[in-house]
Design a protein around this motif. Structure first.
Motif, PDB file in Angstrom:
ATOM      1  N   GLU B  41       0.819  -1.151   0.086  1.00 24.63           N
ATOM      2  CA  GLU B  41      -0.043  -0.025   0.168  1.00 24.63           C
ATOM      3  C   GLU B  41       0.856   1.125   0.083  1.00 24.63           C
ATOM      4  OE1 GLU B  41      -4.053  -1.598   1.969  1.00 24.63           O
ATOM      5  OE2 GLU B  41      -2.625  -0.525   3.493  1.00 24.63           O
ATOM      6  N   VAL B  43       3.878   1.459  -1.096  1.00 25.33           N
ATOM      7  CA  VAL B  43       4.426   1.531  -2.359  1.00 25.33           C
ATOM      8  C   VAL B  43       3.611   2.184  -3.359  1.00 25.33           C
ATOM      9  CG1 VAL B  43       5.706   0.454  -4.314  1.00 25.33           C
ATOM     10  CG2 VAL B  43       6.190  -0.150  -2.033  1.00 25.33           C
ATOM     11  N   ILE B  44       2.269   1.735  -3.359  1.00 27.10           N
ATOM     12  CA  ILE B  44       1.367   2.206  -4.260  1.00 27.10           C
ATOM     13  C   ILE B  44       1.139   3.641  -4.089  1.00 27.10           C
ATOM     14  CG2 ILE B  44      -0.935   2.086  -5.006  1.00 27.10           C
ATOM     15  CD1 ILE B  44      -0.958  -0.658  -5.151  1.00 27.10           C
ATOM     16  N   LYS B  48       6.030   7.530  -7.122  1.00 27.01           N
ATOM     17  CA  LYS B  48       7.323   7.248  -7.551  1.00 27.01           C
ATOM     18  C   LYS B  48       7.410   7.472  -9.173  1.00 27.01           C
ATOM     19  CE  LYS B  48       8.908   3.323  -8.733  1.00 27.01           C
ATOM     20  NZ  LYS B  48       9.435   1.752  -8.632  1.00 27.01           N
ATOM     21  N   ASN B  49       6.382   6.757  -9.667  1.00 29.78           N
ATOM     22  CA  ASN B  49       6.499   6.775 -11.283  1.00 29.78           C
ATOM     23  C   ASN B  49       6.053   7.863 -11.861  1.00 29.78           C
ATOM     24  OD1 ASN B  49       7.331   3.796 -11.809  1.00 29.78           O
ATOM     25  ND2 ASN B  49       5.390   3.171 -11.314  1.00 29.78           N
ATOM     26  N   ARG B  52       9.176  10.415 -11.537  1.00 32.57           N
ATOM     27  CA  ARG B  52      10.115  10.215 -12.526  1.00 32.57           C
ATOM     28  C   ARG B  52       9.685  10.502 -13.606  1.00 32.57           C
ATOM     29  NH1 ARG B  52      12.360   4.089 -10.955  1.00 32.57           N
ATOM     30  NH2 ARG B  52      13.451   4.787  -9.018  1.00 32.57           N
ATOM     31  N   ASP B  53       8.540  10.375 -14.054  1.00 23.20           N
ATOM     32  CA  ASP B  53       7.744  10.579 -15.630  1.00 23.20           C
ATOM     33  C   ASP B  53       7.761  11.986 -15.635  1.00 23.20           C
ATOM     34  OD1 ASP B  53       6.826  10.032 -17.962  1.00 23.20           O
ATOM     35  OD2 ASP B  53       4.954   9.841 -17.245  1.00 23.20           O
TER      36      ASP B  53
END
Lengths: 171, 121
Positions: B41, B43-44, B48-49, B52-53
């Motif tokens: 949970e 991590v979601i 992060k993504n 970074r994006d």
């Protein structure tokens, strides 16, 4: 008069009962799955998989070229389907070691901004099928810079930032 | 009254000890089930993504012709589709004096705040 006979048997009975209950508890919990399925671990992995696939698609083969994802968006008129996206994304996410493929379904769409009123429009790029009720999807996104008329009625094509959104789920 | 039989008390004591140790082992196993859940949970929840994006698309496109339009695109779409407030500014290279591009990026999705001062190589 209180009879104190059999106290040891009583204690022994309690001890035996405790041991049996504990044994039963251990056996039952050991054979069940420790971490329940509804714990987002598979969601996390699916989201990461989709994010990686989009990142691969947004990477040009060499310097100066445009990425496959950018090309797909640029050549596809707004509102029409692009099978190339589905084929590439499907291959990247459904590949498995050995025989057979995975069963990941997706709906991909593109969001862009209308310059006149700062509203955001969204159109579908490709999908394997529609999301049925009760299916649980995760979302992964990727920014792409494209040279395109957005919205289609725009007078000229220019560099725009669009957001590719993919809903992914396993059936 | 019959004499109380106090044989084998040692065995009974051991039985108790073992029973209780099983109980605490069961508690530990019970607790271990939620470890993976909270990890996944968190991590979601951490974007992060997204970050970074966002940083990737901003810093790899500093030399585009119409950065103003792209800037508005990213700001507006982030708010509408990602529920994130994004602001960034770019400083283009000033060739004879300074060959670097600079970006100042701010990201806030209500849970995570991220701020970066980026300098090109």
């Amino acid at each position: 008069m209180v009879n104190t006979d059999g106290q040891l048997y009583t204690i022994e009975g309690f001890a035996a009962g405790l041991i049996m209950i504990m044994t039963a508890y251990l056996v039952v919990s050991a054979t069940s799955v420790y971490t329940a399925g509804d714990t987002h671990i598979s969601d996390m992995q699916l989201e990461q998989l989709g994010s990686d696939a989009l990142k691969i698609m947004a990477t040009p083969a060499s310097t100066g070229e445009i990425s496959p994802l950018q090309k797909i968006i640029e050549v596809t008129p707004v509102g029409t389907d692009n099978a190339t996206f589905g084929k590439m994304f499907g291959n990247l996410t459904n590949s498995k070691t050995g025989f057979g493929t995975d069963h990941i379904q997706f709906i991909a769409s593109v969001s862009y901004r209308n310059k006149t009123d700062d509203s955001v429009s969204i159109y579908r790029l490709n999908s394997t099928r529609n999301l049925a009720g009760g299916e649980h999807a995760v979302r992964t996104t990727k920014w792409v810079i494209v040279n395109k008329k957005l919205p289609p009625s725009a007078p000229f094509a220019e560099d725009r930032a669009v957001l590719v959104e993919v809903l992914m789920w396993r059936d | 009254m019959a004499r109380l039989n106090d044989d084998a008390q040692w065995i009974i004591l051991m039985g108790f000890l073992i029973s209780f140790s099983f109980f605490f082992l069961a508690l530990i196993i019970n607790q271990s089930t939620v470890v993976g859940q909270t990890t996944a949970e968190s991590v979601i929840e951490f974007p992060k993504n997204d970050i970074r994006d966002l940083v990737g698309v901003i810093t790899t496109n500093t030399s585009r012709s119409n950065t103003t339009v792209v800037n508005s695109d990213i700001t507006v779409i982030s708010l509408h589709r990602k529920n994130a407030v994004v602001r960034y500014s770019l400083i283009q290279p000033n060739p004879p004096v300074d060959l670097h591009s600079y970006a100042s990026i701010h990201y806030n999705n209500g849970v995570t705040t991220y701020y970066e001062n980026w300098t090109s190589l």
